[in-house]
Design a protein around this motif. Sequence first.
Motif, PDB file in Angstrom:
ATOM      1  N   ALA A 132      41.434 -33.463  34.914  1.00 50.29           N
ATOM      2  CA  ALA A 132      42.731 -34.131  34.817  1.00 50.29           C
ATOM      3  C   ALA A 132      43.898 -33.151  34.892  1.00 50.29           C
ATOM      4  O   ALA A 132      45.054 -33.556  34.883  1.00 50.29           O
ATOM      5  N   GLN A 133      43.612 -31.853  34.962  1.00 51.78           N
ATOM      6  CA  GLN A 133      44.669 -30.849  35.013  1.00 51.78           C
ATOM      7  C   GLN A 133      45.169 -30.663  36.435  1.00 51.78           C
ATOM      8  O   GLN A 133      44.428 -30.840  37.388  1.00 51.78           O
ATOM      9  N   SER A 134      46.431 -30.293  36.558  1.00 57.24           N
ATOM     10  CA  SER A 134      47.048 -30.055  37.863  1.00 57.24           C
ATOM     11  C   SER A 134      47.163 -28.562  38.127  1.00 57.24           C
ATOM     12  O   SER A 134      47.074 -27.751  37.205  1.00 57.24           O
ATOM     13  N   ASP A 135      47.394 -28.228  39.407  1.00 54.67           N
ATOM     14  CA  ASP A 135      47.715 -26.848  39.754  1.00 54.67           C
ATOM     15  C   ASP A 135      48.992 -26.450  39.025  1.00 54.67           C
ATOM     16  O   ASP A 135      49.924 -27.249  38.914  1.00 54.67           O
ATOM     17  N   ILE A 136      49.025 -25.213  38.549  1.00 52.96           N
ATOM     18  CA  ILE A 136      50.244 -24.682  37.935  1.00 52.96           C
ATOM     19  C   ILE A 136      50.685 -23.502  38.792  1.00 52.96           C
ATOM     20  O   ILE A 136      50.022 -22.461  38.816  1.00 52.96           O
ATOM     21  N   PRO A 137      51.791 -23.671  39.544  1.00 49.28           N
ATOM     22  CA  PRO A 137      52.216 -22.593  40.446  1.00 49.28           C
ATOM     23  C   PRO A 137      52.808 -21.405  39.694  1.00 49.28           C
ATOM     24  O   PRO A 137      53.372 -21.559  38.607  1.00 49.28           O
ATOM     25  N   LEU A 138      52.657 -20.229  40.300  1.00 48.19           N
ATOM     26  CA  LEU A 138      53.364 -19.063  39.788  1.00 48.19           C
ATOM     27  C   LEU A 138      54.851 -19.280  40.018  1.00 48.19           C
ATOM     28  O   LEU A 138      55.244 -20.027  40.927  1.00 48.19           O
ATOM     29  N   LYS A 139      55.661 -18.606  39.251  1.00 55.94           N
ATOM     30  CA  LYS A 139      57.106 -18.650  39.501  1.00 55.94           C
ATOM     31  C   LYS A 139      57.381 -17.887  40.791  1.00 55.94           C
ATOM     32  O   LYS A 139      56.699 -16.911  41.106  1.00 55.94           O
ATOM     33  N   GLN A 140      58.359 -18.343  41.537  1.00 60.13           N
ATOM     34  CA  GLN A 140      58.675 -17.768  42.845  1.00 60.13           C
ATOM     35  C   GLN A 140      58.906 -16.258  42.778  1.00 60.13           C
ATOM     36  O   GLN A 140      58.559 -15.535  43.704  1.00 60.13           O
ATOM     37  N   GLU A 141      59.460 -15.756  41.653  1.00 66.76           N
ATOM     38  CA  GLU A 141      59.731 -14.322  41.564  1.00 66.76           C
ATOM     39  C   GLU A 141      58.479 -13.485  41.300  1.00 66.76           C
ATOM     40  O   GLU A 141      58.516 -12.267  41.394  1.00 66.76           O
ATOM     41  N   GLU A 142      57.339 -14.129  41.002  1.00 66.56           N
ATOM     42  CA  GLU A 142      56.116 -13.388  40.695  1.00 66.56           C
ATOM     43  C   GLU A 142      55.351 -12.914  41.934  1.00 66.56           C
ATOM     44  O   GLU A 142      54.489 -12.050  41.836  1.00 66.56           O
ATOM     45  N   PHE A 143      55.649 -13.499  43.092  1.00 65.19           N
ATOM     46  CA  PHE A 143      54.924 -13.119  44.302  1.00 65.19           C
ATOM     47  C   PHE A 143      55.853 -13.151  45.497  1.00 65.19           C
ATOM     48  O   PHE A 143      56.931 -13.728  45.449  1.00 65.19           O
ATOM     49  N   GLU A 144      55.419 -12.492  46.571  1.00 66.16           N
ATOM     50  CA  GLU A 144      56.228 -12.468  47.785  1.00 66.16           C
ATOM     51  C   GLU A 144      55.381 -12.831  48.989  1.00 66.16           C
ATOM     52  O   GLU A 144      54.169 -12.611  49.012  1.00 66.16           O
ATOM     53  N   ILE A 145      56.057 -13.402  49.984  1.00 68.70           N
ATOM     54  CA  ILE A 145      55.396 -13.857  51.202  1.00 68.70           C
ATOM     55  C   ILE A 145      56.047 -13.158  52.387  1.00 68.70           C
ATOM     56  O   ILE A 145      57.267 -13.136  52.498  1.00 68.70           O
ATOM     57  N   THR A 146      55.208 -12.577  53.253  1.00 68.13           N
ATOM     58  CA  THR A 146      55.701 -12.009  54.510  1.00 68.13           C
ATOM     59  C   THR A 146      55.078 -12.828  55.646  1.00 68.13           C
ATOM     60  O   THR A 146      54.453 -13.846  55.397  1.00 68.13           O
ATOM     61  N   GLU A 147      55.209 -12.360  56.866  1.00 69.00           N
ATOM     62  CA  GLU A 147      54.617 -13.077  58.009  1.00 69.00           C
ATOM     63  C   GLU A 147      53.101 -13.155  57.926  1.00 69.00           C
ATOM     64  O   GLU A 147      52.499 -14.097  58.428  1.00 69.00           O
ATOM     65  N   THR A 148      52.475 -12.151  57.283  1.00 64.33           N
ATOM     66  CA  THR A 148      51.013 -12.112  57.267  1.00 64.33           C
ATOM     67  C   THR A 148      50.392 -11.924  55.883  1.00 64.33           C
ATOM     68  O   THR A 148      49.172 -11.907  55.767  1.00 64.33           O
ATOM     69  N   THR A 149      51.187 -11.758  54.825  1.00 61.20           N
ATOM     70  CA  THR A 149      50.624 -11.522  53.500  1.00 61.20           C
ATOM     71  C   THR A 149      51.294 -12.347  52.405  1.00 61.20           C
ATOM     72  O   THR A 149      52.452 -12.738  52.516  1.00 61.20           O
ATOM     73  N   VAL A 150      50.530 -12.568  51.355  1.00 65.89           N
ATOM     74  CA  VAL A 150      51.025 -13.107  50.091  1.00 65.89           C
ATOM     75  C   VAL A 150      50.557 -12.107  49.048  1.00 65.89           C
ATOM     76  O   VAL A 150      49.357 -11.799  48.988  1.00 65.89           O
ATOM     77  N   SER A 151      51.472 -11.566  48.257  1.00 67.60           N
ATOM     78  CA  SER A 151      51.070 -10.541  47.299  1.00 67.60           C
ATOM     79  C   SER A 151      51.893 -10.614  46.021  1.00 67.60           C
ATOM     80  O   SER A 151      52.968 -11.223  45.992  1.00 67.60           O
ATOM     81  N   HIS A 152      51.359  -9.973  44.976  1.00 70.40           N
ATOM     82  CA  HIS A 152      52.075  -9.922  43.701  1.00 70.40           C
ATOM     83  C   HIS A 152      53.363  -9.137  43.879  1.00 70.40           C
ATOM     84  O   HIS A 152      53.473  -8.303  44.789  1.00 70.40           O
ATOM     85  N   ARG A 153      54.336  -9.417  43.046  1.00 66.86           N
ATOM     86  CA  ARG A 153      55.590  -8.664  43.060  1.00 66.86           C
ATOM     87  C   ARG A 153      55.563  -7.739  41.841  1.00 66.86           C
ATOM     88  O   ARG A 153      55.515  -8.199  40.705  1.00 66.86           O
ATOM     89  N   GLU A 154      55.552  -6.450  42.132  1.00 64.05           N
ATOM     90  CA  GLU A 154      55.480  -5.422  41.094  1.00 64.05           C
ATOM     91  C   GLU A 154      56.563  -5.644  40.035  1.00 64.05           C
ATOM     92  O   GLU A 154      57.728  -5.852  40.353  1.00 64.05           O
ATOM     93  N   GLY A 155      56.147  -5.628  38.765  1.00 63.92           N
ATOM     94  CA  GLY A 155      57.085  -5.776  37.660  1.00 63.92           C
ATOM     95  C   GLY A 155      57.450  -7.212  37.327  1.00 63.92           C
ATOM     96  O   GLY A 155      58.056  -7.469  36.291  1.00 63.92           O
ATOM     97  N   LYS A 156      57.121  -8.166  38.176  1.00 67.88           N
ATOM     98  CA  LYS A 156      57.453  -9.580  37.946  1.00 67.88           C
ATOM     99  C   LYS A 156      56.202 -10.436  37.724  1.00 67.88           C
ATOM    100  O   LYS A 156      56.252 -11.443  37.036  1.00 67.88           O
ATOM    101  N   PHE A 157      55.093 -10.048  38.345  1.00 66.21           N
ATOM    102  CA  PHE A 157      53.844 -10.796  38.259  1.00 66.21           C
ATOM    103  C   PHE A 157      53.319 -10.727  36.828  1.00 66.21           C
ATOM    104  O   PHE A 157      53.255  -9.664  36.225  1.00 66.21           O
TER     105      PHE A 157
END
Length: 175
Positions: A132-157
């Motif tokens: 019954a639980q839903s997905d819980i997204p990370l906060k937008q500042e915790e990760f970054e998206i480029t054209e080819t990667t999704v990765s943690h954001r240093e100091g924010k994750f």
Amino acid sequence: MAAPSGRSGRRAWAALVPAALLCLAARAAAEPGTEPGAAPSTAEFDVRPGGEVHSFSRSLGDYSCTFTYSAQGGTNEQWQMNVGASEDNGLFSCSIWRPQGKSYLFFTQFKAEVKGAKIEYAMAYSQAAVGAQSDIPLKQEEFEITETTVSHREGKFRFELSKLMIVAKTPRDEL
């Protein structure tokens, strides 16, 4: 192009992506092996703690997805990676998740990289839907998206990761 900005863009993607991933999963179940070497697939792998950097990859035809991470605490956890392509080969998807929903490991870093396509949408979650639980997204500042990667954001994750979803657009040969 990464995830759309603004509330209306996020809502549109939030509705579109689960539907697209369901279609890709249904195609994987209904049409295994329709193209030699390009059948969508799900593979299990262990996410191992200990602070060392580990990687797991899957390929589908000309496209691939690689998950690289470092984690601490606990014991090995069983995770899954699914790669698939739309029927017209216009989209490539890569999903990485812990089927039990929540990881109890502390991730010090993570990166998911696609090759052969450019990311149109990506999202990272601290908890994956289960029961019954839903997905819980990370906060937008915790990760970054480029054209080819999704990765943690240093100091924010905040060290919590249980699921990554990527939908990438494949290159088209124009006549």
